[in-house]
Design an enzyme around this catalytic site. Structure first.
Site, short mmCIF file in Angstrom:
data_model
loop_
_atom_site.label_atom_id
_atom_site.label_comp_id
_atom_site.label_asym_id
_atom_site.label_seq_id
_atom_site.Cartn_x
_atom_site.Cartn_y
_atom_site.Cartn_z
N ARG A 1 0.86 -1.18 0.00
CA ARG A 1 0.00 0.00 0.00
C ARG A 1 0.90 1.23 0.00
O ARG A 1 2.06 1.17 0.38
CB ARG A 1 -0.93 0.02 1.22
CG ARG A 1 -0.21 0.16 2.55
CD ARG A 1 -1.16 0.08 3.72
NE ARG A 1 -0.48 0.35 4.99
CZ ARG A 1 -0.35 1.55 5.52
NH1 ARG A 1 -0.85 2.61 4.91
NH2 ARG A 1 0.28 1.72 6.67
N ARG B 1 -2.57 10.79 2.22
CA ARG B 1 -3.24 11.55 3.28
C ARG B 1 -3.95 12.74 2.67
O ARG B 1 -3.31 13.58 2.05
CB ARG B 1 -2.23 12.01 4.33
CG ARG B 1 -1.51 10.85 5.01
CD ARG B 1 -0.56 11.37 6.06
NE ARG B 1 0.27 10.30 6.60
CZ ARG B 1 1.29 10.50 7.43
NH1 ARG B 1 1.59 11.73 7.81
NH2 ARG B 1 1.99 9.48 7.87
N ARG C 1 20.98 -4.44 0.91
CA ARG C 1 21.38 -3.20 0.25
C ARG C 1 22.25 -2.42 1.22
O ARG C 1 22.10 -2.53 2.45
CB ARG C 1 20.15 -2.35 -0.12
CG ARG C 1 19.32 -2.93 -1.23
CD ARG C 1 20.02 -2.91 -2.57
NE ARG C 1 20.10 -1.55 -3.12
CZ ARG C 1 20.83 -1.22 -4.17
NH1 ARG C 1 21.59 -2.14 -4.76
NH2 ARG C 1 20.83 0.01 -4.64
N ARG D 1 19.14 11.08 -1.10
CA ARG D 1 18.74 12.20 -0.26
C ARG D 1 19.96 12.93 0.29
O ARG D 1 21.07 12.40 0.30
CB ARG D 1 17.83 11.75 0.88
CG ARG D 1 18.40 10.71 1.83
CD ARG D 1 17.34 10.31 2.85
NE ARG D 1 17.88 9.38 3.85
CZ ARG D 1 17.21 8.96 4.91
NH1 ARG D 1 15.97 9.38 5.13
NH2 ARG D 1 17.75 8.13 5.77
N GLU E 1 23.46 10.47 0.43
CA GLU E 1 23.35 9.02 0.56
C GLU E 1 23.24 8.36 -0.82
O GLU E 1 22.35 8.69 -1.60
CB GLU E 1 22.14 8.65 1.42
CG GLU E 1 22.21 9.22 2.83
CD GLU E 1 21.06 8.78 3.71
OE1 GLU E 1 20.28 7.91 3.28
OE2 GLU E 1 20.94 9.31 4.84
N TYR F 1 13.87 -5.64 8.69
CA TYR F 1 13.98 -4.19 8.81
C TYR F 1 13.25 -3.75 10.08
O TYR F 1 12.04 -3.92 10.21
CB TYR F 1 13.39 -3.47 7.60
CG TYR F 1 13.58 -1.97 7.70
CD1 TYR F 1 14.75 -1.38 7.24
CD2 TYR F 1 12.62 -1.17 8.29
CE1 TYR F 1 14.96 -0.02 7.37
CE2 TYR F 1 12.82 0.19 8.42
CZ TYR F 1 13.99 0.77 7.96
OH TYR F 1 14.19 2.11 8.11
N ASP G 1 12.50 -0.57 12.82
CA ASP G 1 12.64 0.78 13.34
C ASP G 1 13.22 0.68 14.75
O ASP G 1 13.17 -0.37 15.39
CB ASP G 1 11.29 1.48 13.37
CG ASP G 1 10.83 1.90 11.97
OD1 ASP G 1 11.70 2.20 11.14
OD2 ASP G 1 9.60 1.91 11.73
#
Length: 371
Positions: A175, A179, A252, A283, A303, A351, A353
């Site tokens: 998805r 917003r 990666r 970025r 980066e 991954y 957080d």
């Protein structure tokens, strides 16, 4: 020189997972030895102070969580500011707000209301007529239409993965959050911010009372000290632990170009994403803006994503179907490895957080000490 020849835990990796576990084990009276092959503590959350600016040496780390227990836990070790992540996307000469919200849609199409934005996106999706997406490109187009995809998703994603979007599986993008409010807050989490003074002091507090050895490779160390501890907490690459016996998991990596500039404000925001494919970096981070810095100079980092290979730092597990199946086989080996706990992003090939790393470490602590 080691203070002991027998520890309760040898903790491999002085990053967030290993440091939380070490702190909790030490608080329970256990003797912990923490080793890391780098020359500093903190793993990828390490911050280095350069002329008063706390530089995120391994990429931007913005703490965010909706877990009140995790927020209370981390606030024991630092005061957090009220930084809100509101990245800017650059496509050619065009600038858009992120995440995709009404500010984005208004700039892109000149619309003002959520109904107008929804209608524009629905019109583009209907024109495409994609009913069964065969790859990431078709999946993204079927969710957001061609304008958002072409300008803000396609190039950035191809740089991140090093592959054409048509060669990436559809399930990678399940998805894409749209917003329909004028809100540039990237995270929906209730609690977010940056620790005042950076992340390194947090790790130092977590490791207080532990013995720490830096510049220490686990495999060399354990060969020389085979009975150094009763148990091992391993946060390195799980496939490397087993000498890649089933094959290499894929990752990666990122190359950083960091420089100090003789200006007080380079880009006016902490995070600028460069979404065009022809721009080689993804970025630019301007670190002082994480802590509302007023220093006379600034530090920026570009980066550059790249394919991981032995000898460089692995950052992001490639959680596609092929690697998922291989990890399951390594996880079976891990379950049978007596006296070893595998944790963290590399140890669990996931991954994470930062809040999820802390949550996972505390969960392992409860299991280990049967609490």
């Amino acid at each position: 020189m080691l203070k002991s020849r027998n520890y309760d835990f040898l903790i491999v990796g002085a990053g967030l997972f290993g440091s939380v576990f070490a702190h909790e084990a030490t608080a329970r009276g256990k003797r912990c030895l923490v080793i890391d092959r780098r020359n500093h503590i903190g793993g990828n959350v390490y911050t280095e102070n350069i002329h008063g600016i706390n530089v995120h040496k391994y990429g931007a780390h913005i703490f965010h969580t909706s877990n009140r227990n995790v927020w209370s836990y981390i606030n024991q070790f630092a005061e957090f500011n009220n930084f809100i992540n509101s990245p800017i996307a650059v496509y050619g000469n065009e600038i858009y707000n992120m995440p995709f919200n009404m500010n984005t849609f208004s700039k892109m199409w000149g619309v003002r209301t959520p109904a107008e934005a929804r209608a524009k996106i629905a019109e583009q999706i209907e024109e495409l007529g994609i009913t069964n997406p065969a790859n990431l490109e078709e999946q993204a187009l079927s969710l957001v239409g061609h304008d958002v995809y072409e300008k803000l998703i396609k190039g950035y994603t191809e740089k991140q993965w090093g592959r054409d979007c048509r060669d990436l599986p559809a399930f990678i993008i399940k998805r894409l959050p749209l917003r329909f409010t004028y809100d540039n807050n990237y995270f929906n989490d209730k609690f977010q911010g940056i620790p005042v003074g950076g992340y390194t002091p947090i790790i130092a507090k977590l490791l207080k009372g532990c013995e720490v050895l830096l510049n220490t490779d686990y495999f060399d160390f354990i060969t020389a000290n085979p009975k150094i501890s009763n148990k091992i907490v391993y946060t390195g690459m799980i496939d490397e632990y087993f000498n890649f016996c089933l094959g290499h998991l894929q990752y990666r990596s990122v190359r950083f170009e960091t420089e100090e500039l003789d200006v007080d404000n380079y880009q006016g925001n902490a995070v600028f994403n460069y979404t065009a494919r022809e721009v080689p970096f993804t970025r630019i981070i301007e670190h002082k803006h994480f802590e509302f810095g007023t220093q006379p100079t600034t530090v920026i980092s570009r980066e550059y994503p790249l394919e991981w290979k032995p000898g460089i730092e692995p950052y992001y597990p490639i959680n596609d179907e092929q690697n998922g199946k291989l990890y399951v086989e390594y996880a079976k080996l891990a379950q049978n490895e007596k006296g070893v706990i595998f944790g963290g992003r590399l140890g669990q090939y996931k991954y994470y957080d930062m809040d999820k790393v802390i949550e996972a470490a505390l969960c392992v602590v409860k299991q280990e000490f049967k609490e």
